[in-house]
Design a protein around this motif. Structure first.
Motif, PDB file in Angstrom:
ATOM      1  N   ASP A  75      36.793  32.985  44.483  1.00 40.66           N
ATOM      2  CA  ASP A  75      35.767  32.969  45.522  1.00 40.66           C
ATOM      3  C   ASP A  75      36.416  33.473  46.804  1.00 40.66           C
ATOM      4  OD1 ASP A  75      33.690  32.585  47.231  1.00 40.66           O
ATOM      5  OD2 ASP A  75      33.507  30.426  46.925  1.00 40.66           O
ATOM      6  N   PHE A  76      36.480  34.772  46.948  1.00 44.78           N
ATOM      7  CA  PHE A  76      37.223  35.411  48.029  1.00 44.78           C
ATOM      8  C   PHE A  76      36.660  35.061  49.400  1.00 44.78           C
ATOM      9  CE2 PHE A  76      38.163  38.914  50.915  1.00 44.78           C
ATOM     10  CZ  PHE A  76      39.492  39.203  50.651  1.00 44.78           C
ATOM     11  N   ASP A  77      35.316  35.058  49.532  1.00 42.35           N
ATOM     12  CA  ASP A  77      34.694  34.867  50.842  1.00 42.35           C
ATOM     13  C   ASP A  77      34.092  33.481  51.030  1.00 42.35           C
ATOM     14  OD1 ASP A  77      32.625  35.124  49.083  1.00 42.35           O
ATOM     15  OD2 ASP A  77      31.782  36.949  49.953  1.00 42.35           O
ATOM     16  N   ALA A  78      34.446  32.539  50.145  1.00 44.63           N
ATOM     17  CA  ALA A  78      34.031  31.142  50.281  1.00 44.63           C
ATOM     18  C   ALA A  78      32.518  30.977  50.385  1.00 44.63           C
ATOM     19  CB  ALA A  78      34.723  30.490  51.487  1.00 44.63           C
ATOM     20  N   ASP A  79      31.775  31.782  49.584  1.00 45.04           N
ATOM     21  CA  ASP A  79      30.311  31.666  49.590  1.00 45.04           C
ATOM     22  C   ASP A  79      29.792  30.894  48.390  1.00 45.04           C
ATOM     23  OD1 ASP A  79      30.792  33.479  47.582  1.00 45.04           O
ATOM     24  OD2 ASP A  79      29.270  34.932  48.223  1.00 45.04           O
ATOM     25  N   GLY A  80      30.694  30.302  47.602  1.00 46.18           N
ATOM     26  CA  GLY A  80      30.288  29.527  46.437  1.00 46.18           C
ATOM     27  C   GLY A  80      30.150  30.347  45.166  1.00 46.18           C
ATOM     28  N   CYS A  81      30.358  31.659  45.247  1.00 43.64           N
ATOM     29  CA  CYS A  81      30.275  32.542  44.073  1.00 43.64           C
ATOM     30  C   CYS A  81      31.596  33.279  43.900  1.00 43.64           C
ATOM     31  CB  CYS A  81      29.138  33.560  44.244  1.00 43.64           C
ATOM     32  SG  CYS A  81      27.504  32.835  44.427  1.00 43.64           S
ATOM     33  N   GLU A  82      31.990  33.473  42.654  1.00 41.43           N
ATOM     34  CA  GLU A  82      33.245  34.158  42.402  1.00 41.43           C
ATOM     35  C   GLU A  82      33.094  35.663  42.534  1.00 41.43           C
ATOM     36  OE1 GLU A  82      34.684  32.781  38.561  1.00 41.43           O
ATOM     37  OE2 GLU A  82      36.158  31.535  39.604  1.00 41.43           O
ATOM     38  N   GLU A  90      47.550  51.309  46.775  1.00 43.94           N
ATOM     39  CA  GLU A  90      46.642  52.214  47.483  1.00 43.94           C
ATOM     40  C   GLU A  90      45.278  51.612  47.786  1.00 43.94           C
ATOM     41  OE1 GLU A  90      49.653  54.183  45.063  1.00 43.94           O
ATOM     42  OE2 GLU A  90      48.003  52.850  44.493  1.00 43.94           O
ATOM     43  N   LEU A  91      44.940  50.507  47.161  1.00 45.09           N
ATOM     44  CA  LEU A  91      43.545  50.066  47.120  1.00 45.09           C
ATOM     45  C   LEU A  91      43.390  48.559  47.251  1.00 45.09           C
ATOM     46  CD1 LEU A  91      40.459  50.601  46.054  1.00 45.09           C
ATOM     47  CD2 LEU A  91      41.441  50.027  43.827  1.00 45.09           C
ATOM     48  N   ALA A  92      42.276  48.158  47.876  1.00 42.21           N
ATOM     49  CA  ALA A  92      41.764  46.796  47.760  1.00 42.21           C
ATOM     50  C   ALA A  92      40.247  46.920  47.632  1.00 42.21           C
ATOM     51  CB  ALA A  92      42.136  45.946  48.963  1.00 42.21           C
ATOM     52  N   ALA A  93      39.690  46.390  46.548  1.00 44.89           N
ATOM     53  CA  ALA A  93      38.251  46.483  46.304  1.00 44.89           C
ATOM     54  C   ALA A  93      37.728  45.122  45.894  1.00 44.89           C
ATOM     55  CB  ALA A  93      37.954  47.521  45.215  1.00 44.89           C
ATOM     56  N   LEU A  94      36.603  44.722  46.462  1.00 37.26           N
ATOM     57  CA  LEU A  94      35.998  43.433  46.172  1.00 37.26           C
ATOM     58  C   LEU A  94      34.641  43.656  45.510  1.00 37.26           C
ATOM     59  CD1 LEU A  94      36.482  40.327  46.627  1.00 37.26           C
ATOM     60  CD2 LEU A  94      34.904  40.552  48.554  1.00 37.26           C
ATOM     61  N   ILE A  95      34.543  43.280  44.230  1.00 38.35           N
ATOM     62  CA  ILE A  95      33.285  43.405  43.487  1.00 38.35           C
ATOM     63  C   ILE A  95      32.541  42.080  43.570  1.00 38.35           C
ATOM     64  CG2 ILE A  95      32.237  43.875  41.245  1.00 38.35           C
ATOM     65  CD1 ILE A  95      34.768  45.418  40.498  1.00 38.35           C
ATOM     66  N   LYS A  96      31.251  42.148  43.937  1.00 35.74           N
ATOM     67  CA  LYS A  96      30.426  40.949  44.050  1.00 35.74           C
ATOM     68  C   LYS A  96      29.416  40.925  42.906  1.00 35.74           C
ATOM     69  CE  LYS A  96      29.174  39.063  47.875  1.00 35.74           C
ATOM     70  NZ  LYS A  96      30.088  37.902  47.913  1.00 35.74           N
ATOM     71  N   PRO A  97      29.703  40.195  41.836  1.00 34.93           N
ATOM     72  CA  PRO A  97      28.752  40.110  40.710  1.00 34.93           C
ATOM     73  C   PRO A  97      27.397  39.564  41.110  1.00 34.93           C
ATOM     74  CG  PRO A  97      30.924  39.297  40.073  1.00 34.93           C
ATOM     75  CD  PRO A  97      30.950  39.466  41.556  1.00 34.93           C
ATOM     76  N   ASP A  98      27.349  38.673  42.120  1.00 32.15           N
ATOM     77  CA  ASP A  98      26.087  38.057  42.517  1.00 32.15           C
ATOM     78  C   ASP A  98      25.262  38.935  43.444  1.00 32.15           C
ATOM     79  OD1 ASP A  98      28.132  37.571  44.526  1.00 32.15           O
ATOM     80  OD2 ASP A  98      26.667  36.280  45.520  1.00 32.15           O
ATOM     81  N   ASP A  99      25.750  40.125  43.777  1.00 34.42           N
ATOM     82  CA  ASP A  99      24.986  41.071  44.594  1.00 34.42           C
ATOM     83  C   ASP A  99      24.981  42.437  43.919  1.00 34.42           C
ATOM     84  OD1 ASP A  99      23.543  42.273  46.606  1.00 34.42           O
ATOM     85  OD2 ASP A  99      25.259  42.560  47.921  1.00 34.42           O
ATOM     86  N   GLY A 100      24.425  42.462  42.706  1.00 37.21           N
ATOM     87  CA  GLY A 100      24.274  43.717  42.001  1.00 37.21           C
ATOM     88  C   GLY A 100      25.558  44.318  41.474  1.00 37.21           C
ATOM     89  N   ALA A 101      26.612  43.516  41.368  1.00 38.20           N
ATOM     90  CA  ALA A 101      27.923  44.015  40.941  1.00 38.20           C
ATOM     91  C   ALA A 101      28.330  45.215  41.779  1.00 38.20           C
ATOM     92  CB  ALA A 101      27.926  44.358  39.452  1.00 38.20           C
ATOM     93  N   THR A 102      28.154  45.077  43.094  1.00 36.29           N
ATOM     94  CA  THR A 102      28.513  46.142  44.023  1.00 36.29           C
ATOM     95  C   THR A 102      29.916  45.918  44.569  1.00 36.29           C
ATOM     96  OG1 THR A 102      27.473  44.886  45.821  1.00 36.29           O
ATOM     97  CG2 THR A 102      26.141  46.572  44.734  1.00 36.29           C
TER      98      THR A 102
END
Length: 369
Positions: A75-82, A90-102
């Motif tokens: 839970d990177f942003d402490a919003d209750g969802c993983e 070279e990269l850091a990317a955060l995928i949010k499964p609870d927001d359309g897997a964006t």
């Protein structure tokens, strides 16, 4: 013992440097609205992001060996969802499964660039005053407290509010007759579950991230299953993110629609000569609003030493839409460029009980050595 002391000293030095960058990122102006623009000012947000990227890259340097990819579920942003956090040198990317897997956060570490650095356009209390002034007949005399100042006429026409946060790799399925103008006015009529629903996630041992969702809202009891398969390929001062999208349906009739995959990039200056789009039609400023017939679009920022190329084989068109907010500062209402929506669009025909797929890649690299 001498080796341990040397390593410890190096670690202490890295921690101190990272701490300095972290503290630089705490400049409060970019974290709230403020009378000088604050959060609405991309250049302020950018500098905070830049310092955070530098701090994290320093601390992750040891584990992110050259050519390797690290994938975590937390839970990177402490919003209750993983979320799924993907990192490399070279990269850091955060995928949010609870927001359309964006991909909600996308950092290019070699030049400390936060490529996803836009805002979801929301109503502000003061927007009402702007609309009322634009619709008034000019009668009466406004007091100094009620007077509305604007930096340019027609700003009320830019008061559009987004349905979704401005991320990368959001999938829109919408009717065939929709056009780029509908995208501008946020009236595509896309399937909301697929665009912003909660996807199931499967992390494979080879660094591939699979996200899938099933939507039951189709006609005649048909179901759509959308699968997004992400892979990441880092290189020397460059990285490729590839996404394959598979759509299956189990209905008795063919499904015809348009499929759009949205990527949002912000290179800050909308009309500076050293930031631009490149397409077969030529070079365009970052505030370009139009249609490209290309399957490949390049965005270049010579000043920040960054370029991004979006490749969508088989796409019919690429729709470019500037994202502009209207905010109030000490000088009055103003238009602020918050990045560009780059939507690759296909015509999709999914036969009864059949499957359709497309692929899209985002390459990030230095613009020059």
């Amino acid at each position: 013992a001498k080796q341990k002391k040397k390593t410890g000293t190096k670690g202490t030095e890295l921690s101190a440097r990272a701490r300095t960058h972290l503290l630089r990122a705490q400049c409060n102006d970019a974290y709230w609205h403020g009378v000088f623009g604050g959060l609405y000012s991309p250049h302020l947000r950018t500098e905070c992001w830049r310092e955070l990227i530098r701090a994290e890259a320093l601390m992750n340097g040891a584990r992110n060996r050259r050519g390797s990819i690290a994938i975590e579920k937390l839970d990177f942003d402490a919003d209750g969802c993983e979320e799924i956090y993907v990192t490399s040198r070279e990269l850091a990317a955060l995928i949010k499964p609870d927001d359309g897997a964006t991909i909600a956060m996308l950092d290019f570490r070699p030049t400390a660039i936060a490529a996803v650095n836009s805002l979801r356009r929301r109503p502000e209390a003061y927007h009402g005053r702007l609309s009322e002034t634009a619709n008034s007949d000019g009668g009466g005399v406004a007091s100094i407290h009620d007077r509305v100042r604007v930096k340019e006429p027609g700003l009320e026409k830019l008061l559009r509010y987004d349905k979704w946060p401005r991320h990368c790799f959001r999938v829109f399925l919408f009717p065939e007759d929709k056009q780029q103008a509908d995208c501008v006015d946020i009236r595509l009529g896309e399937n909301p579950s697929i665009a912003g629903g909660t996807y199931d996630v499967d992390l494979s041992s080879d660094g591939v991230v699979k996200c899938a969702i099933t939507d039951d809202s189709g006609t005649a009891g048909s179901r759509l299953r959308v699968e997004k398969i992400f892979s990441f390929a880092p290189g020397d001062d460059r990285v490729r993110i590839h996404c394959r999208i598979n759509i299956k349906q189990d209905g008795s009739q063919a499904v015809r629609c348009r499929c759009g995959v949205e990527n949002v990039l912000n290179l800050l200056a909308p009309d500076a000569p050293d930031r631009y789009f490149e397409a077969s039609s030529g070079r365009h400023s970052m505030n370009w609003n139009g249609i490209a017939r290309d399957v490949c679009i390049r965005a270049v920022d010579e000043w920040q030493n960054f370029e991004a190329e979006i490749s969508a084989p088989g796409a019919e068109e690429t729709w470019i839409v500037p994202i502009e907010t209207v905010s109030e500062s000490e000088e009055g209402f103003e238009r602020v460029y918050q990045g560009s929506q780059i939507m690759s669009v296909w015509r999709a025909e999914i036969s009864a009980g059949g499957e359709w797929s497309c692929e899209i890649s985002l390459d990030m690299a230095k613009a020059h050595a």
